[in-house]
Design an enzyme around this catalytic site. Structure first.
Site, PDB file in Angstrom:
ATOM      1  N   CYS A   2      -2.587  -9.592  -6.224  1.00 16.64           N
ATOM      2  CA  CYS A   2      -2.697  -8.126  -6.143  1.00 16.64           C
ATOM      3  C   CYS A   2      -2.048  -7.490  -7.371  1.00 16.64           C
ATOM      4  O   CYS A   2      -1.467  -8.166  -8.205  1.00 16.64           O
ATOM      5  CB  CYS A   2      -1.981  -7.595  -4.905  1.00 16.64           C
ATOM      6  SG  CYS A   2      -2.433  -8.448  -3.380  1.00 16.64           S
TER       7      CYS A   2
HETATM    8  N1  GLN Z   1      -1.149 -13.141  -0.182  1.00 13.90           N
HETATM    9  C1  GLN Z   1      -1.147 -11.699  -0.099  1.00 13.90           C
HETATM   10  C2  GLN Z   1      -2.336 -11.176   0.660  1.00 13.90           C
HETATM   11  O1  GLN Z   1      -3.193 -11.907   1.030  1.00 13.90           O
HETATM   12  C3  GLN Z   1      -1.085 -11.085  -1.467  1.00 13.90           C
HETATM   13  C4  GLN Z   1      -2.345 -11.329  -2.209  1.00 13.90           C
HETATM   14  C5  GLN Z   1      -2.270 -11.124  -3.652  1.00 13.90           C
HETATM   15  O2  GLN Z   1      -1.232 -11.007  -4.303  1.00 13.90           O
HETATM   16  N2  GLN Z   1      -3.436 -11.140  -4.160  1.00 13.90           N
HETATM   17  O3  GLN Z   1      -2.397  -9.991   0.872  1.00 13.90           O
END
Ligand code: GLN
Length: 300
Positions: A2
């Protein structure tokens, strides 16, 4: 992975942080520049903001509770968002755009920011085999998870510490070390704020910050607004208030697989009301005590 950001400073519209700058969080959702894993962040988004400090109704210990807006759609697909972001102003904001990790739920309950009382939290990263991560959480705590996701699980581990009165930086450092010991390839970029202080970790992905007059902005990657963006070294803990930013190294724990291993690094102290000498004198001492014998603070 994210992209996320946290801001403390003079009140600004949410649009000023989320959509107006060149290479804003909105643009980072479809064209991230520094992201190390994944391509786009189209699995939802969220923004949390704090009401005026004078409005403490519903808050705890003088801290107003933040409001949240989260959706499971890409940030660019929410036609109502521009009206909200153009009209809501706040002195403290935490926002994220999401690229869901495999095996997690996709509804808005899995989109950051997560919230508990005055706290807002976001996780950029992934924990391998997270459903079998030794956490020490009770069945009741596990059943109360916000969502079926690694981030919700990590948030529950941090919340437990915050509710026990652990300072935010100590809680983040302790959970990073606990998870990294059990899952050495976990990526654990955390953002946590109570509307006055931002605590963050860089552990496996990018993290940057920019300071201005009584302003601190911490983000996965810089937007294009003029200013002096600085990159946070990987494996660091960052603390920011409107008074300044401090970065401390986090060290890689020895791998282990035992849930019962005692934690010794959760006692780093960060007061809610930072004293004037906090960034110069007390924090380095706290960090040396809290993060182990090798820790030496890096100033910024
Ligand atoms: N693992 C977390 C989620 O699924 C964060 C994902 C990310 O950093 N892309 O929301």
């Amino acid at each position: 992975m994210c992209r996320h950001l946290a801001y403390v400073g003079p009140p600004v519209t949410l649009a000023r942080l989320l959509t107006e700058p060149q290479h804003s969080l909105d643009e980072q959702s479809w064209r991230p520049a520094g992201q190390r894993h994944g391509t786009v962040n189209a699995d939802g988004f969220g923004v949390g903001w704090y009401p005026d400090e004078r409005d403490t109704s519903g808050g705890d210990s003088g801290f107003p509770h933040p409001a949240r807006y989260r959706r499971a759609v890409p940030i660019w697909a929410d036609a109502n968002l521009p009206e909200l972001t153009g009209n809501i102003r706040s002195h403290a904001v935490l926002a994220a755009v999401r690229s869901a990790t495999e095996g997690t739920t996709h509804d808005e309950t899995a989109a950051a920011p997560f919230r508990d009382g005055r706290w807002l939290f976001s996780h950029n990263g992934a924990v391998p085999d997270w459903t079998r991560l030794p956490t020490g959480l009770t069945s009741a705590e596990l059943l109360a998870l916000d969502a079926h996701s690694d981030s919700a699980l990590l948030w529950a581990m941090i919340v437990r510490r915050l509710r026990q009165g652990e300072p935010p930086a100590g809680a983040l450092a302790a959970v990073v070390r606990q998870v990294a010991a059990a899952r050495p390839t976990a990526r654990l970029n955390f953002l946590l704020t109570d509307g006055r202080t931002i605590a963050a970790t860089a552990w496996g992905d990018t993290l940057w910050y920019r300071t201005g007059p009584a302003t601190a902005l911490v983000a996965s990657e810089p937007d294009d607004t003029p200013g002096d963006w600085r990159e946070v070294p990987d494996r660091s803990l960052l603390l920011a208030t409107t008074a300044g930013v401090r970065i401390l190294p986090l060290h890689t724990p020895r791998p282990h697989h035992k849930e019962s291993q005692p934690m010794t690094d959760g006692d780093l102290t960060l007061a809610d009301q930072l004293p004037a000498d906090y960034f110069t004198l007390r924090l380095p001492a706290d960090a040396r005590d809290g993060l182990g014998p090798q820790a030496s603070p890096r100033c910024s």
